[in-house]
Design an enzyme around this catalytic site. Structure first.
Site, mmCIF file in Angstrom:
data_model
loop_
_atom_site.group_PDB
_atom_site.id
_atom_site.type_symbol
_atom_site.label_atom_id
_atom_site.label_comp_id
_atom_site.label_asym_id
_atom_site.label_seq_id
_atom_site.Cartn_x
_atom_site.Cartn_y
_atom_site.Cartn_z
ATOM 1 N N THR A 38 0.885 -1.118 0.043
ATOM 2 C CA THR A 38 -0.097 -0.085 0.179
ATOM 3 C C THR A 38 0.731 1.276 0.005
ATOM 4 O O THR A 38 2.092 1.467 0.829
ATOM 5 C CB THR A 38 -0.847 -0.040 1.314
ATOM 6 O OG1 THR A 38 -1.924 -1.161 1.162
ATOM 7 C CG2 THR A 38 -1.493 1.351 1.501
ATOM 8 N N ARG B 248 -14.995 -5.252 3.029
ATOM 9 C CA ARG B 248 -14.142 -4.912 3.847
ATOM 10 C C ARG B 248 -13.340 -3.660 3.846
ATOM 11 O O ARG B 248 -12.864 -3.380 2.208
ATOM 12 C CB ARG B 248 -13.092 -6.213 3.973
ATOM 13 C CG ARG B 248 -11.834 -5.683 5.405
ATOM 14 C CD ARG B 248 -10.762 -5.155 4.610
ATOM 15 N NE ARG B 248 -9.628 -5.016 5.760
ATOM 16 C CZ ARG B 248 -8.546 -4.158 5.406
ATOM 17 N NH1 ARG B 248 -8.278 -3.896 4.388
ATOM 18 N NH2 ARG B 248 -7.756 -4.465 6.520
ATOM 19 N N GLY C 173 -10.288 -0.929 5.243
ATOM 20 C CA GLY C 173 -9.118 -0.919 6.047
ATOM 21 C C GLY C 173 -8.986 0.432 6.567
ATOM 22 O O GLY C 173 -9.716 1.249 6.549
HETATM 23 N N1 ASP Z 1 -3.292 -0.845 5.464
HETATM 24 C C1 ASP Z 1 -4.058 -1.555 4.484
HETATM 25 C C2 ASP Z 1 -5.458 -1.992 4.686
HETATM 26 O O1 ASP Z 1 -5.492 -2.655 5.787
HETATM 27 C C3 ASP Z 1 -3.077 -2.477 3.876
HETATM 28 C C4 ASP Z 1 -1.677 -2.606 3.727
HETATM 29 O O2 ASP Z 1 -1.257 -1.589 3.991
HETATM 30 O O3 ASP Z 1 -1.019 -3.228 3.216
HETATM 31 O O4 ASP Z 1 -6.265 -1.879 3.792
#
Ligand code: ASP
Length: 329
Positions: free
Chosen positions: A189, A217, A219
Protein backbone atom coordinates in the site's frame (compact mmCIF):
# COMPACT_ATOMS: atom_id res chain seq x y z
CA UNK A 1 16.21 46.80 6.47
CA UNK A 2 17.90 44.00 8.42
CA UNK A 3 19.49 46.57 10.77
CA UNK A 4 16.27 48.37 11.52
CA UNK A 5 14.63 44.99 12.18
CA UNK A 6 17.44 44.10 14.61
CA UNK A 7 17.18 47.50 16.35
CA UNK A 8 13.44 46.98 16.67
CA UNK A 9 14.01 43.53 18.22
CA UNK A 10 16.69 44.90 20.57
CA UNK A 11 14.31 47.60 21.74
CA UNK A 12 11.67 45.01 22.49
CA UNK A 13 14.17 42.88 24.40
CA UNK A 14 12.65 39.66 23.07
CA UNK A 15 11.98 38.05 19.70
CA UNK A 16 8.31 38.43 18.80
CA UNK A 17 6.51 35.29 17.69
CA UNK A 18 6.01 36.35 14.07
CA UNK A 19 9.71 37.15 13.58
CA UNK A 20 10.75 33.97 15.34
CA UNK A 21 8.63 31.97 12.90
CA UNK A 22 10.13 33.78 9.94
CA UNK A 23 13.67 33.19 11.24
CA UNK A 24 13.09 29.50 11.97
CA UNK A 25 11.51 29.09 8.60
CA UNK A 26 14.91 29.18 6.93
CA UNK A 27 16.01 26.09 8.86
CA UNK A 28 12.99 24.08 7.80
CA UNK A 29 13.94 21.27 5.44
CA UNK A 30 11.42 21.65 2.65
CA UNK A 31 10.19 20.49 0.29
CA UNK A 32 10.08 16.95 1.58
CA UNK A 33 8.21 13.84 0.53
CA UNK A 34 8.09 10.45 2.23
CA UNK A 35 6.24 7.38 1.09
CA UNK A 36 5.83 3.79 2.16
CA UNK A 37 7.61 0.69 0.86
CA UNK A 38 10.03 0.26 -2.05
CA UNK A 39 7.48 1.48 -4.62
CA UNK A 40 7.67 4.80 -2.78
CA UNK A 41 10.96 5.49 -4.57
CA UNK A 42 9.21 5.64 -7.94
CA UNK A 43 6.24 7.54 -6.57
CA UNK A 44 8.58 10.05 -4.90
CA UNK A 45 10.19 10.87 -8.25
CA UNK A 46 6.86 12.16 -9.55
CA UNK A 47 6.03 13.94 -6.30
CA UNK A 48 9.45 15.63 -6.28
CA UNK A 49 8.97 16.76 -9.87
CA UNK A 50 5.85 18.62 -8.69
CA UNK A 51 7.45 19.97 -5.50
CA UNK A 52 10.72 21.09 -7.08
CA UNK A 53 8.82 23.21 -9.59
CA UNK A 54 7.07 25.04 -6.75
CA UNK A 55 3.94 22.88 -6.99
CA UNK A 56 1.69 22.20 -4.03
CA UNK A 57 2.05 19.32 -1.59
CA UNK A 58 -1.53 18.37 -2.47
CA UNK A 59 -0.71 17.95 -6.17
CA UNK A 60 2.48 16.10 -5.24
CA UNK A 61 0.78 13.51 -3.05
CA UNK A 62 -1.96 12.93 -5.59
CA UNK A 63 0.32 12.61 -8.62
CA UNK A 64 2.94 10.68 -6.65
CA UNK A 65 0.67 7.81 -5.65
CA UNK A 66 -0.92 7.70 -9.10
CA UNK A 67 2.41 6.25 -10.24
CA UNK A 68 1.82 3.24 -7.98
CA UNK A 69 -1.84 3.00 -9.01
CA UNK A 70 -0.54 2.57 -12.57
CA UNK A 71 2.00 -0.12 -11.67
CA UNK A 72 1.67 -3.86 -11.33
CA UNK A 73 1.20 -4.34 -7.64
CA UNK A 74 -0.22 -6.89 -5.24
CA UNK A 75 -2.05 -4.25 -3.27
CA UNK A 76 -2.56 -0.99 -5.11
CA UNK A 77 -4.76 -0.21 -8.11
CA UNK A 78 -6.86 -2.36 -10.39
CA UNK A 79 -4.10 -4.90 -11.10
CA UNK A 80 -3.98 -5.88 -7.42
CA UNK A 81 -5.25 -9.03 -5.72
CA UNK A 82 -9.01 -9.34 -5.38
CA UNK A 83 -11.27 -10.04 -2.42
CA UNK A 84 -12.77 -13.47 -1.61
CA UNK A 85 -15.36 -13.02 -4.34
CA UNK A 86 -12.71 -12.33 -6.97
CA UNK A 87 -13.42 -8.59 -7.13
CA UNK A 88 -10.83 -5.82 -6.82
CA UNK A 89 -12.10 -2.93 -4.71
CA UNK A 90 -10.03 0.10 -3.86
CA UNK A 91 -9.71 2.50 -0.91
CA UNK A 92 -8.00 5.91 -1.03
CA UNK A 93 -7.75 9.13 0.95
CA UNK A 94 -6.24 12.59 0.71
CA UNK A 95 -5.88 15.53 3.12
CA UNK A 96 -4.54 19.06 2.74
CA UNK A 97 -3.13 21.78 5.02
CA UNK A 98 -6.56 23.22 5.86
CA UNK A 99 -8.03 20.01 7.34
CA UNK A 100 -9.87 19.44 4.05
CA UNK A 101 -10.05 15.75 3.37
CA UNK A 102 -11.72 13.27 1.06
CA UNK A 103 -11.83 9.52 0.70
CA UNK A 104 -13.38 6.63 -1.17
CA UNK A 105 -13.77 3.05 -0.07
CA UNK A 106 -14.93 -0.25 -1.61
CA UNK A 107 -14.64 1.40 -5.02
CA UNK A 108 -14.41 -0.94 -8.05
CA UNK A 109 -13.32 -0.35 -11.65
CA UNK A 110 -11.69 3.06 -11.32
CA UNK A 111 -8.00 3.34 -12.13
CA UNK A 112 -7.17 6.31 -9.91
CA UNK A 113 -9.18 6.20 -6.68
CA UNK A 114 -6.88 8.87 -5.23
CA UNK A 115 -8.21 11.37 -7.76
CA UNK A 116 -11.79 10.44 -6.92
CA UNK A 117 -10.94 11.01 -3.23
CA UNK A 118 -9.63 14.45 -4.15
CA UNK A 119 -12.85 15.22 -6.03
CA UNK A 120 -14.87 14.12 -2.99
CA UNK A 121 -12.82 16.62 -0.98
CA UNK A 122 -13.08 19.46 -3.47
CA UNK A 123 -16.46 18.99 -5.13
CA UNK A 124 -18.76 17.58 -2.44
CA UNK A 125 -19.74 18.65 1.08
CA UNK A 126 -18.70 15.17 2.28
CA UNK A 127 -15.53 13.47 3.40
CA UNK A 128 -16.15 9.88 2.38
CA UNK A 129 -18.07 8.02 -0.33
CA UNK A 130 -18.24 4.24 -0.50
CA UNK A 131 -19.17 1.42 -2.86
CA UNK A 132 -21.81 2.05 -5.49
CA UNK A 133 -22.24 5.66 -4.37
CA UNK A 134 -18.52 6.31 -4.81
CA UNK A 135 -18.63 4.63 -8.21
CA UNK A 136 -21.64 6.67 -9.30
CA UNK A 137 -19.89 9.87 -8.22
CA UNK A 138 -16.70 8.85 -10.04
CA UNK A 139 -18.48 8.09 -13.30
CA UNK A 140 -20.54 11.29 -13.08
CA UNK A 141 -17.29 13.19 -12.49
CA UNK A 142 -15.88 11.82 -15.74
CA UNK A 143 -13.71 8.94 -14.53
CA UNK A 144 -13.56 6.05 -17.01
CA UNK A 145 -15.17 2.78 -15.99
CA UNK A 146 -12.51 0.09 -16.45
CA UNK A 147 -13.32 -3.56 -17.32
CA UNK A 148 -14.39 -5.76 -14.43
CA UNK A 149 -11.53 -8.25 -14.90
CA UNK A 150 -8.48 -9.40 -12.99
CA UNK A 151 -4.91 -8.96 -14.19
CA UNK A 152 -3.31 -12.30 -15.19
CA UNK A 153 -1.16 -12.27 -12.02
CA UNK A 154 -4.11 -11.50 -9.76
CA UNK A 155 -6.17 -14.21 -11.48
CA UNK A 156 -3.42 -16.72 -10.79
CA UNK A 157 -3.07 -15.65 -7.15
CA UNK A 158 -6.82 -15.86 -6.72
CA UNK A 159 -7.01 -19.36 -8.18
CA UNK A 160 -4.21 -20.48 -5.88
CA UNK A 161 -5.93 -18.90 -2.93
CA UNK A 162 -9.22 -20.58 -3.81
CA UNK A 163 -7.50 -23.98 -3.90
CA UNK A 164 -5.58 -23.61 -0.68
CA UNK A 165 -7.93 -21.49 1.36
CA UNK A 166 -11.32 -22.14 2.78
CA UNK A 167 -13.91 -19.51 1.99
CA UNK A 168 -15.05 -18.50 5.42
CA UNK A 169 -16.86 -15.20 5.42
CA UNK A 170 -16.76 -14.95 9.21
CA UNK A 171 -13.36 -16.27 10.19
CA UNK A 172 -12.29 -16.73 13.72
CA UNK A 173 -9.02 -14.90 13.41
CA UNK A 174 -7.42 -16.63 16.39
CA UNK A 175 -7.90 -20.14 15.02
CA UNK A 176 -7.95 -19.77 11.28
CA UNK A 177 -4.45 -19.82 9.90
CA UNK A 178 -5.48 -18.91 6.36
CA UNK A 179 -7.12 -15.65 7.35
CA UNK A 180 -5.45 -13.07 5.08
CA UNK A 181 -3.15 -11.40 7.55
CA UNK A 182 -1.07 -8.50 6.32
CA UNK A 183 2.45 -9.89 6.43
CA UNK A 184 5.65 -8.16 5.38
CA UNK A 185 5.62 -9.79 1.93
CA UNK A 186 2.00 -9.41 0.89
CA UNK A 187 1.46 -5.71 0.86
CA UNK A 188 2.76 -2.50 -0.59
CA UNK A 189 0.00 0.00 0.00
CA UNK A 190 1.31 3.42 -0.76
CA UNK A 191 0.90 6.23 1.74
CA UNK A 192 2.64 9.52 1.00
CA UNK A 193 3.22 12.67 3.05
CA UNK A 194 4.71 15.88 1.69
CA UNK A 195 5.49 19.50 2.54
CA UNK A 196 5.93 22.00 -0.28
CA UNK A 197 8.23 25.01 -0.47
CA UNK A 198 5.50 27.19 1.06
CA UNK A 199 5.41 24.98 4.16
CA UNK A 200 2.03 23.49 3.31
CA UNK A 201 1.55 19.79 3.98
CA UNK A 202 -0.61 17.06 2.47
CA UNK A 203 -1.04 13.31 2.73
CA UNK A 204 -2.47 10.57 0.55
CA UNK A 205 -2.97 6.83 0.65
CA UNK A 206 -4.23 4.30 -1.88
CA UNK A 207 -4.70 0.54 -1.66
CA UNK A 208 -6.71 -2.50 -2.66
CA UNK A 209 -6.57 -3.43 1.01
CA UNK A 210 -5.93 -6.87 2.33
CA UNK A 211 -5.72 -9.59 -0.34
CA UNK A 212 -8.70 -11.99 -0.25
CA UNK A 213 -10.52 -9.81 2.25
CA UNK A 214 -14.23 -10.26 2.84
CA UNK A 215 -16.34 -8.39 0.33
CA UNK A 216 -17.05 -4.95 1.74
CA UNK A 217 -14.06 -4.92 4.07
CA UNK A 218 -12.49 -1.48 4.46
CA UNK A 219 -9.14 -0.91 6.15
CA UNK A 220 -7.43 2.13 7.61
CA UNK A 221 -6.27 3.67 4.33
CA UNK A 222 -9.44 5.70 3.58
CA UNK A 223 -10.12 6.49 7.24
CA UNK A 224 -8.91 10.00 8.03
CA UNK A 225 -7.02 9.85 11.31
CA UNK A 226 -6.12 6.18 10.90
CA UNK A 227 -4.51 5.92 7.44
CA UNK A 228 -3.43 9.55 7.09
CA UNK A 229 -3.53 12.79 9.06
CA UNK A 230 -2.30 16.35 8.56
CA UNK A 231 -2.19 19.26 10.97
CA UNK A 232 -0.24 21.96 9.21
CA UNK A 233 0.91 23.55 12.48
CA UNK A 234 2.37 20.28 13.69
CA UNK A 235 3.06 17.66 11.03
CA UNK A 236 1.74 14.72 9.03
CA UNK A 237 1.61 10.98 9.49
CA UNK A 238 0.49 7.99 7.46
CA UNK A 239 0.38 4.26 7.94
CA UNK A 240 0.43 0.89 6.25
CA UNK A 241 -0.12 -2.63 7.45
CA UNK A 242 -3.00 -4.36 9.13
CA UNK A 243 -5.58 -1.63 8.84
CA UNK A 244 -7.95 -2.94 11.48
CA UNK A 245 -5.33 -2.26 14.14
CA UNK A 246 -4.49 1.19 12.87
CA UNK A 247 -8.19 2.05 13.03
CA UNK A 248 -8.30 0.76 16.62
CA UNK A 249 -5.75 3.33 17.78
CA UNK A 250 -6.46 6.14 15.29
CA UNK A 251 -2.82 5.67 14.31
CA UNK A 252 -1.96 8.68 12.16
CA UNK A 253 -3.85 11.22 14.22
CA UNK A 254 -2.31 9.76 17.37
CA UNK A 255 1.18 10.28 15.93
CA UNK A 256 0.45 13.90 15.02
CA UNK A 257 -0.84 14.37 18.56
CA UNK A 258 2.36 12.86 20.01
CA UNK A 259 4.37 15.29 17.86
CA UNK A 260 2.23 18.13 19.21
CA UNK A 261 3.27 17.03 22.68
CA UNK A 262 6.91 17.39 21.63
CA UNK A 263 7.95 13.93 20.47
CA UNK A 264 10.14 13.63 17.40
CA UNK A 265 8.44 12.05 14.35
CA UNK A 266 10.40 8.84 14.87
CA UNK A 267 9.49 8.53 18.56
CA UNK A 268 5.89 9.46 17.83
CA UNK A 269 5.67 6.58 15.30
CA UNK A 270 7.37 4.27 17.80
CA UNK A 271 4.90 5.18 20.53
CA UNK A 272 1.95 4.36 18.26
CA UNK A 273 3.50 0.95 17.51
CA UNK A 274 4.00 0.39 21.26
CA UNK A 275 0.32 1.09 21.76
CA UNK A 276 -0.56 -1.64 19.26
CA UNK A 277 1.72 -4.08 21.06
CA UNK A 278 0.10 -3.16 24.37
CA UNK A 279 -3.34 -3.87 22.90
CA UNK A 280 -2.59 -6.96 20.82
CA UNK A 281 -0.15 -8.56 23.28
CA UNK A 282 0.80 -12.05 22.01
CA UNK A 283 -1.01 -11.52 18.70
CA UNK A 284 1.22 -8.56 17.82
CA UNK A 285 3.88 -10.89 16.47
CA UNK A 286 1.48 -12.06 13.75
CA UNK A 287 0.87 -8.66 12.22
CA UNK A 288 2.73 -5.89 10.50
CA UNK A 289 1.93 -2.24 10.98
CA UNK A 290 4.16 0.73 10.15
CA UNK A 291 4.05 4.52 10.14
CA UNK A 292 5.87 7.45 8.59
CA UNK A 293 5.77 11.04 9.83
CA UNK A 294 7.41 14.44 9.63
CA UNK A 295 7.00 17.63 11.61
CA UNK A 296 6.82 21.33 10.78
CA UNK A 297 10.64 21.55 10.70
CA UNK A 298 10.91 18.80 8.12
CA UNK A 299 12.32 16.32 10.66
CA UNK A 300 11.13 12.87 9.71
CA UNK A 301 10.91 9.31 10.97
CA UNK A 302 9.28 5.95 10.54
CA UNK A 303 8.74 2.89 12.70
CA UNK A 304 7.37 -0.59 12.17
CA UNK A 305 6.05 -3.38 14.31
CA UNK A 306 8.18 -5.93 12.50
CA UNK A 307 11.31 -6.10 10.41
CA UNK A 308 10.93 -5.52 6.67
CA UNK A 309 9.28 -2.12 6.39
CA UNK A 310 11.00 0.39 4.14
CA UNK A 311 10.12 3.98 3.39
CA UNK A 312 11.34 6.33 0.69
CA UNK A 313 12.52 9.81 1.64
CA UNK A 314 13.21 12.68 -0.74
CA UNK A 315 14.53 16.08 0.32
CA UNK A 316 17.25 18.32 -1.06
CA UNK A 317 19.91 16.89 1.28
CA UNK A 318 19.21 13.20 0.93
CA UNK A 319 17.81 13.05 -2.62
CA UNK A 320 15.59 10.00 -3.10
CA UNK A 321 16.59 7.19 -0.76
CA UNK A 322 15.10 4.07 0.71
CA UNK A 323 15.34 3.66 4.47
CA UNK A 324 14.95 0.45 6.48
CA UNK A 325 12.64 1.41 9.30
CA UNK A 326 13.48 0.49 12.88
CA UNK A 327 11.10 -2.09 14.33
CA UNK A 328 9.99 -3.35 17.71
CA UNK A 329 9.49 -7.10 17.38
N1 ASP B 1 -3.45 -0.76 5.44
C1 ASP B 1 -3.99 -1.49 4.34
C2 ASP B 1 -5.32 -2.05 4.74
O1 ASP B 1 -5.46 -2.54 5.84
C3 ASP B 1 -3.15 -2.60 3.87
C4 ASP B 1 -1.68 -2.34 3.74
O2 ASP B 1 -1.17 -1.32 4.14
O3 ASP B 1 -1.00 -3.21 3.21
O4 ASP B 1 -6.21 -2.05 3.92
Amino acid sequence: MMNSRRKFINKLGFVPFFLKTAANNSTVIKPIVISTWDAGIRANVKAWEVLSKGGSALDAVEQGVMVTENEKSCCVGLQANPDRDGKVTLDASIMDHHFNCGSVAFLPRIKHPISVARQVMEKTPHVMLVGSGALQFAVQSGFKLEPDTLSPEAQQHYETWLKESLYKPTPNIENQTNYPKVSPNNHDTIAMIAMDSFGNMAASCTTSGMAFKMSGRVGDSPIIGAGIYVDNNIGCAAGTGQGEDSIRIGGSQRIVHYMEQGLSPKLACKKAIEKIIAIKKEQAKNIQLAYIAFNKKGEYGGYALQKGFTFALYNKHTANKLIDAPFLI
